[in-house]
Design a protein around this motif. Structure first.
Motif, PDB file in Angstrom:
ATOM      1  N   LEU A  31      10.109  17.425   1.468  1.00 35.39           N
ATOM      2  CA  LEU A  31       9.885  16.349   0.512  1.00 35.39           C
ATOM      3  C   LEU A  31       9.460  15.070   1.204  1.00 35.39           C
ATOM      4  CD1 LEU A  31      12.862  16.902  -1.964  1.00 35.39           C
ATOM      5  CD2 LEU A  31      10.455  17.434  -2.333  1.00 35.39           C
ATOM      6  N   GLN A  32      10.058  14.782   2.349  1.00 35.11           N
ATOM      7  CA  GLN A  32       9.694  13.579   3.093  1.00 35.11           C
ATOM      8  C   GLN A  32       8.247  13.663   3.572  1.00 35.11           C
ATOM      9  OE1 GLN A  32      12.244  12.743   6.390  1.00 35.11           O
ATOM     10  NE2 GLN A  32      11.447  10.681   6.705  1.00 35.11           N
ATOM     11  N   ARG A  33       7.864  14.863   4.044  1.00 36.04           N
ATOM     12  CA  ARG A  33       6.475  15.023   4.472  1.00 36.04           C
ATOM     13  C   ARG A  33       5.522  14.855   3.293  1.00 36.04           C
ATOM     14  NH1 ARG A  33       6.999  20.415   8.357  1.00 36.04           N
ATOM     15  NH2 ARG A  33       8.096  19.382  10.099  1.00 36.04           N
ATOM     16  N   PHE A  34       5.895  15.405   2.139  1.00 37.31           N
ATOM     17  CA  PHE A  34       5.065  15.257   0.950  1.00 37.31           C
ATOM     18  C   PHE A  34       4.941  13.782   0.569  1.00 37.31           C
ATOM     19  CE2 PHE A  34       4.748  14.964  -3.700  1.00 37.31           C
ATOM     20  CZ  PHE A  34       3.537  15.620  -3.891  1.00 37.31           C
ATOM     21  N   ASP A  35       6.033  13.048   0.655  1.00 38.54           N
ATOM     22  CA  ASP A  35       6.020  11.624   0.333  1.00 38.54           C
ATOM     23  C   ASP A  35       5.084  10.870   1.270  1.00 38.54           C
ATOM     24  OD1 ASP A  35       7.234   9.495  -1.309  1.00 38.54           O
ATOM     25  OD2 ASP A  35       7.900   8.754   0.629  1.00 38.54           O
ATOM     26  N   VAL A  36       5.113  11.226   2.543  1.00 36.19           N
ATOM     27  CA  VAL A  36       4.217  10.587   3.507  1.00 36.19           C
ATOM     28  C   VAL A  36       2.771  10.920   3.186  1.00 36.19           C
ATOM     29  CG1 VAL A  36       3.528  10.532   5.925  1.00 36.19           C
ATOM     30  CG2 VAL A  36       5.953  10.512   5.326  1.00 36.19           C
ATOM     31  N   LEU A  37       2.504  12.181   2.825  1.00 35.53           N
ATOM     32  CA  LEU A  37       1.138  12.584   2.479  1.00 35.53           C
ATOM     33  C   LEU A  37       0.628  11.827   1.253  1.00 35.53           C
ATOM     34  CD1 LEU A  37       1.255  16.455   3.042  1.00 35.53           C
ATOM     35  CD2 LEU A  37       0.080  14.743   4.443  1.00 35.53           C
ATOM     36  N   VAL A  38       1.514  11.616   0.273  1.00 36.67           N
ATOM     37  CA  VAL A  38       1.127  10.863  -0.923  1.00 36.67           C
ATOM     38  C   VAL A  38       0.698   9.450  -0.549  1.00 36.67           C
ATOM     39  CG1 VAL A  38       1.991   9.824  -3.053  1.00 36.67           C
ATOM     40  CG2 VAL A  38       2.499  12.211  -2.530  1.00 36.67           C
ATOM     41  N   ARG A  39       1.458   8.805   0.309  1.00 35.60           N
ATOM     42  CA  ARG A  39       1.125   7.437   0.697  1.00 35.60           C
ATOM     43  C   ARG A  39      -0.143   7.388   1.539  1.00 35.60           C
ATOM     44  NH1 ARG A  39       5.997   7.512  -0.965  1.00 35.60           N
ATOM     45  NH2 ARG A  39       7.196   5.653  -1.503  1.00 35.60           N
ATOM     46  N   ILE A  40      -0.311   8.370   2.415  1.00 37.26           N
ATOM     47  CA  ILE A  40      -1.545   8.416   3.205  1.00 37.26           C
ATOM     48  C   ILE A  40      -2.748   8.628   2.290  1.00 37.26           C
ATOM     49  CG2 ILE A  40      -2.816   9.763   4.922  1.00 37.26           C
ATOM     50  CD1 ILE A  40      -0.169  10.276   6.337  1.00 37.26           C
ATOM     51  N   SER A  41      -2.595   9.494   1.296  1.00 31.06           N
ATOM     52  CA  SER A  41      -3.682   9.736   0.345  1.00 31.06           C
ATOM     53  C   SER A  41      -4.008   8.475  -0.449  1.00 31.06           C
ATOM     54  CB  SER A  41      -3.298  10.871  -0.607  1.00 31.06           C
ATOM     55  OG  SER A  41      -3.048  12.061   0.104  1.00 31.06           O
ATOM     56  N   MET A  42      -2.988   7.732  -0.841  1.00 33.04           N
ATOM     57  CA  MET A  42      -3.221   6.487  -1.570  1.00 33.04           C
ATOM     58  C   MET A  42      -3.948   5.476  -0.706  1.00 33.04           C
ATOM     59  SD  MET A  42       0.416   6.161  -3.579  1.00 33.04           S
ATOM     60  CE  MET A  42      -0.016   4.592  -4.287  1.00 33.04           C
ATOM     61  N   CYS A  43      -3.573   5.399   0.563  1.00 31.15           N
ATOM     62  CA  CYS A  43      -4.275   4.490   1.478  1.00 31.15           C
ATOM     63  C   CYS A  43      -5.729   4.906   1.632  1.00 31.15           C
ATOM     64  CB  CYS A  43      -3.584   4.469   2.837  1.00 31.15           C
ATOM     65  SG  CYS A  43      -1.980   3.643   2.852  1.00 31.15           S
ATOM     66  N   ALA A  44      -5.982   6.219   1.711  1.00 31.89           N
ATOM     67  CA  ALA A  44      -7.357   6.698   1.842  1.00 31.89           C
ATOM     68  C   ALA A  44      -8.176   6.338   0.605  1.00 31.89           C
ATOM     69  CB  ALA A  44      -7.363   8.206   2.076  1.00 31.89           C
ATOM     70  N   LEU A  45      -7.572   6.526  -0.583  1.00 27.96           N
ATOM     71  CA  LEU A  45      -8.271   6.163  -1.811  1.00 27.96           C
ATOM     72  C   LEU A  45      -8.548   4.660  -1.866  1.00 27.96           C
ATOM     73  CD1 LEU A  45      -6.403   8.353  -4.458  1.00 27.96           C
ATOM     74  CD2 LEU A  45      -8.735   8.646  -3.612  1.00 27.96           C
ATOM     75  N   ALA A  46      -7.590   3.860  -1.413  1.00 24.39           N
ATOM     76  CA  ALA A  46      -7.798   2.409  -1.388  1.00 24.39           C
ATOM     77  C   ALA A  46      -8.922   2.044  -0.431  1.00 24.39           C
ATOM     78  CB  ALA A  46      -6.503   1.703  -0.981  1.00 24.39           C
ATOM     79  N   ALA A  47      -8.989   2.728   0.714  1.00 27.42           N
ATOM     80  CA  ALA A  47     -10.069   2.463   1.673  1.00 27.42           C
ATOM     81  C   ALA A  47     -11.424   2.829   1.085  1.00 27.42           C
ATOM     82  CB  ALA A  47      -9.816   3.242   2.964  1.00 27.42           C
ATOM     83  N   VAL A  48     -11.476   3.962   0.377  1.00 26.84           N
ATOM     84  CA  VAL A  48     -12.736   4.361  -0.265  1.00 26.84           C
ATOM     85  C   VAL A  48     -13.126   3.343  -1.338  1.00 26.84           C
ATOM     86  CG1 VAL A  48     -13.814   6.107  -1.727  1.00 26.84           C
ATOM     87  CG2 VAL A  48     -12.409   6.815   0.207  1.00 26.84           C
ATOM     88  N   ALA A  49     -12.155   2.891  -2.115  1.00 27.63           N
ATOM     89  CA  ALA A  49     -12.444   1.892  -3.149  1.00 27.63           C
ATOM     90  C   ALA A  49     -12.982   0.609  -2.532  1.00 27.63           C
ATOM     91  CB  ALA A  49     -11.175   1.606  -3.964  1.00 27.63           C
ATOM     92  N   MET A  50     -12.365   0.161  -1.458  1.00 29.65           N
ATOM     93  CA  MET A  50     -12.852  -1.047  -0.793  1.00 29.65           C
ATOM     94  C   MET A  50     -14.245  -0.833  -0.227  1.00 29.65           C
ATOM     95  SD  MET A  50      -9.904  -3.253   1.026  1.00 29.65           S
ATOM     96  CE  MET A  50      -9.795  -2.205   2.438  1.00 29.65           C
ATOM     97  N   TRP A  51     -14.501   0.347   0.342  1.00 29.96           N
ATOM     98  CA  TRP A  51     -15.818   0.658   0.889  1.00 29.96           C
ATOM     99  C   TRP A  51     -16.881   0.600  -0.201  1.00 29.96           C
ATOM    100  CZ3 TRP A  51     -18.718   5.318   0.079  1.00 29.96           C
ATOM    101  CH2 TRP A  51     -19.846   5.428   0.877  1.00 29.96           C
ATOM    102  N   LEU A  52     -16.547   1.113  -1.388  1.00 30.11           N
ATOM    103  CA  LEU A  52     -17.500   1.063  -2.493  1.00 30.11           C
ATOM    104  C   LEU A  52     -17.697  -0.373  -2.986  1.00 30.11           C
ATOM    105  CD1 LEU A  52     -16.328   4.186  -4.543  1.00 30.11           C
ATOM    106  CD2 LEU A  52     -18.400   3.978  -3.159  1.00 30.11           C
ATOM    107  N   ILE A  53     -16.604  -1.141  -3.029  1.00 32.54           N
ATOM    108  CA  ILE A  53     -16.691  -2.516  -3.534  1.00 32.54           C
ATOM    109  C   ILE A  53     -17.556  -3.377  -2.625  1.00 32.54           C
ATOM    110  CG2 ILE A  53     -15.350  -4.622  -3.926  1.00 32.54           C
ATOM    111  CD1 ILE A  53     -13.061  -2.778  -4.882  1.00 32.54           C
ATOM    112  N   GLY A 352       0.665  -1.236   7.674  1.00 33.59           N
ATOM    113  CA  GLY A 352       1.642  -0.212   7.304  1.00 33.59           C
ATOM    114  C   GLY A 352       2.838  -0.181   8.232  1.00 33.59           C
ATOM    115  N   PHE A 353       2.596  -0.323   9.552  1.00 31.74           N
ATOM    116  CA  PHE A 353       3.704  -0.352  10.497  1.00 31.74           C
ATOM    117  C   PHE A 353       4.618  -1.543  10.213  1.00 31.74           C
ATOM    118  CE2 PHE A 353       1.338   2.543  13.411  1.00 31.74           C
ATOM    119  CZ  PHE A 353       2.376   3.438  13.627  1.00 31.74           C
ATOM    120  N   TYR A 354       4.012  -2.677   9.928  1.00 32.22           N
ATOM    121  CA  TYR A 354       4.834  -3.861   9.641  1.00 32.22           C
ATOM    122  C   TYR A 354       5.658  -3.638   8.373  1.00 32.22           C
ATOM    123  CZ  TYR A 354       6.184  -8.675   8.721  1.00 32.22           C
ATOM    124  OH  TYR A 354       6.909  -9.810   8.473  1.00 32.22           O
TER     125      TYR A 354
END
Length: 756
Positions: A31-53, A352-354
């Motif tokens: 479950l912890q690994r899944f939670d980490v994957l969810v957050r990484i996926s959200m960051c990737a989607l945010a990066a793609v959104a910013m790239w498009l913007i 993210g580290f901060y």
């Protein structure tokens, strides 16, 4: 019997299943690994959104009006720019080549021809010149000329007789009339005029279009000299001589015709002419000026060094930029995309580290984490939309983002994330270090001056201070970069606007993130609040206890830099659950004794512990914000209800049939305090209640009591999640001791009054 052994109950079959070792640990790890994957996926989607913007595949256009280039700007690729002057000249030339359209009204010529025939019939019917009506023959005679003797009577009679004989009978007259018709036909088709109705520099001066009235589709090209009166009458005379085969007869008829050609038959058809000019203008291709790449000796640069950019120069540079984008290869676009993604990943990783180590409340809750990502991407999008050259208002979203993060979380996180946001905006807009410094100076000033928001005007004052800093910074960096500080007033204005906008957005920010500013706390902590009024009525002892806890807890929180007002308001409501069963709590019991004497310890424990849940339910029913509800749920943590636990243990020892008393069953449900303020409230609540039991609350006894209770809770792990350090806990103890000493200070004992 064998069959009976084979048949087992369901519980026996389940118990017989052998579970793999450490199954729970494995499930939690997955479950912890899944939670980490969810957050990484959200960051990737945010990066793609910013790239498009930001359009991360293309380099940005960075030139703005007022910018002063320090060196010549030359074209990187070949491009062309529309030349309005050349296009206008070409259109004018095309219009000047258009044949103007005239319409021919042949009715006057037809009437003239009909009148001529009537005159010829009348002459043919006259037996002699004297028998003819006076004046008719005069029209067929040559006009009088100076110094020339007019013909005698006999000469006129002879001339009349000759003309009369040519049309004496019907056959001769018919031939003459047909000859006149043939001679008039070209003139009736093309018409005539004295001069062109267009100016000498308008349209074609050698040819025109002529069409009958009302029939524009039957136009014909006519040479201008052929329709001018002199040429038209001369050609008419030549056709008369040719058709009549008699120069004398033609001359007599022409004498009659010429004076009667007074009103031109051709008139300018303006709508048709304008339509022709419009169509000719549409056919003219746009004219362009071609710019070659490089700094050629024979060609001027696009912009010279030291010349401020105006709107026309910016537009020229934008055309060059568009041509450059069209020339970029897919490989170059891919390389830039990879570079932009690399920067986004680096910024997300550092932030993210901060957040993971310094702001775990964001990382732990998926809602908070996703909201922060949405805020960041929205801030970039708004900054890009507001960066139009006519506005240059990218400062507003940057400041709003920074102030929002500072209000919701803390200033250090706001500074870090705002620095990352400003960097994304500056890089995406193609700006440089001076613009980044200006953005960050305004945003950092707003964040650092934000502090505690106790009034609505605070945010406006923050905007004014940020405005002053932004203007001075812009003037400074512009001077260092040899630029004109013409943008200083603009950044100052936008900083003030950001302060006003944040004032209006503050209630929505509080609602969306569940945070409380001091403004809201002052409103909630009003003693006229319905819950507090109900608490006074039902449980006055609890209310008095809450007021005392609020006083000593707020002072203790202030000593460690925590929010004292939040602790004060949380303390007002922390025990509101007691109002449902006030008589079961010591501070509300009178002289009649405790009701718990007649209850089993387990029942007493249920009543005591229930006030936490009851208080949280009451708070939700009255729409109290979540931070206040957190105080209600966390102010006891998972501490032990010690008094009733001891009673239960004693009863168990006295009567072994009662069974062993489990300590965990006599603990509050928690959770433990999650903030410093909740930890301070827990300790203040405990010591205020305990200090009431001291017979002589001397300072030393109070200090010993406070320290003992603090250590008990520390060793019990109640402060593990609060973030309180040992040094801060010591400072809280000292403050509580000082406050309690002030409450229980010694009084002078006055002698008793003696009676008389």
């Amino acid at each position: 019997m064998a069959n009976g052994n084979q048949k087992r109950t369901r519980s026996e079959r389940v118990a017989a299943i052998e579970l793999p070792p450490n199954l729970l640990e494995r499930v939690l790890e997955s479950l912890q690994r899944f939670d980490v994957l969810v957050r990484i996926s959200m960051c990737a989607l945010a990066a793609v959104a910013m790239w498009l913007i930001v359009g991360g595949w293309d380099p940005p256009f960075s030139y703005r009006t007022g910018y002063v280039p320090q060196r010549d700007i030359v074209a990187r690729v070949r491009f062309q720019k529309e030349d309005p002057d050349a296009t206008r000249d070409a259109i004018n030339r095309a219009k000047n080549q258009v044949r103007f359209v005239y319409q021919q009204d042949r009715s006057s010529l037809e009437q003239l021809r009909s009148a001529l025939k009537n005159q010829l019939v009348e002459i043919g019917n006259a037996a002699s010149l004297d028998a003819l009506r006076p004046g008719i023959w005069q029209e067929f005679s040559a006009p009088p000329m100076p110094n020339v003797e007019p013909p005698t009577k006999e000469q006129q009679e002879a001339q009349f007789r000759e003309f009369h004989d040519a049309i004496a009978d019907k056959e001769k007259l018919g031939k003459v009339e047909k000859a006149i018709d043939r001679a008039f036909t070209p003139l009736e088709q093309t018409g005539w005029l004295e001069k062109l109705q267009q100016k000498h520099d308008e349209g074609n001066q050698t040819e025109i279009y002529v069409h009958p009235v009302g029939k524009p589709d039957f136009s014909q090209v006519v040479q201008v000299p052929e329709v001018l009166l002199g040429e038209a009458t001369a050609k008419l005379f030549e056709r008369l001589k040719e058709e009549l085969n008699s120069p004398e007869l033609a001359q007599r008829i022409f004498y009659w015709i010429k004076p009667k050609l007074k009103k031109p038959t051709l008139t300018l058809d303006e709508p048709a002419t304008q339509k022709a000019q419009t169509e000719a203008a549409k056919m003219v291709p746009t004219q362009y000026v071609v710019f070659e790449p490089g700094h050629l000796l024979a060609r001027e640069p696009l912009v010279k060094a030291g010349e401020p950019l105006d709107a026309n120069k910016v537009e020229l540079l934008r055309l060059e930029y568009q041509a450059y984008l069209n020339a970029i290869t897919p490989a170059q676009k891919l390389a830039r995309t990879a570079a932009m993604f690399g920067m986004f990943v680096a910024w997300y990783t550092l932030s993210g580290f901060y957040i993971r180590h310094r702001a775990p409340q964001i990382y732990q809750t998926l809602y908070n984490f996703s909201t922060m990502l949405v805020m960041f991407v929205a801030g970039v999008a708004l900054a890009m939309m507001a960066s139009d050259d006519s506005w240059r208002a990218e400062l507003i979203p940057v400041m709003l983002f920074g102030m929002t993060v500072a209000i919701v979380y803390h200033q250090e996180l706001a500074l870090l994330l705002t620095a990352a946001l400003a960097l994304v905006v500056v890089v995406s807009l193609g700006q440089n270090l001076p613009q980044y410094i200006t953005l960050m100076s305004a945003a950092a000033t707003a964040i650092l001056f934000l502090g505690r928001i106790r009034s609505r005007s605070k945010l406006i004052y923050v905007g004014l201070v940020a405005s002053l800093v932004a203007m001075l910074t812009d003037v400074g960096v512009s001077t260092l970069e040899s630029q004109l500080p013409q943008n200083a007033w603009r950044v100052g204005l936008w900083a003030v606007v950001a302060g006003f906008l944040m004032t209006g957005l503050l209630p929505f920010v509080e609602k969306a993130f569940g945070v409380l500013t001091d403004i809201s706390l002052l409103e909630i902590g009003d003693v006229s609040h319905p819950l507090l009024q109900e608490l006074v009525r039902r449980a006055p002892g609890t209310y008095n206890h809450s007021i005392n806890v609020a006083s000593i807890g707020a002072a203790a929180a202030e000593t460690i830099g925590a929010r004292g007002l939040l602790v004060r308001v949380g303390a007002y409501f922390h025990d509101i659950g007691k109002m449902l069963k006030p008589q079961y709590f010591a501070e509300n019991q009178g002289q009649g004794g405790s009701l718990h004497e007649t209850l089993l310890p387990a029942m007493s424990r249920l009543i005591i512990v229930a006030h936490v849940k009851d208080g949280a339910d009451l708070a939700r029913q009255h729409n109290l914000p979540q931070p206040i509800i957190d105080f209600i749920e966390q102010h006891h943590g998972t501490t032990l209800v010690e008094y009733f636990y001891r009673r239960a243990a004693q009863q168990s020892e006295a009567d072994p049939s009662r069974g062993v008393v489990e300590e965990h069953s006599y603990r509050y449900p928690g959770p433990k305090p999650k903030t410093k303020e909740a930890g301070v409230l827990m300790l203040a609540d405990a010591v205020e209640s305990a200090s009431r039991t001291l017979v002589e609350p001397t300072p030393s006894r109070l200090e010993s009591l406070v320290h003992e209770m603090a250590m008990n809770r520390l060793l019990d792990g109640q402060f593990d999640d609060s973030g309180l350090s040992l040094e801060e806990l010591h400072d809280v103890e000292q403050s509580l001791v000082k406050s309690l000493t002030a409450v229980y200070h010694g009084r002078v004992k006055y002698p008793e009054q003696k009676t008389a």
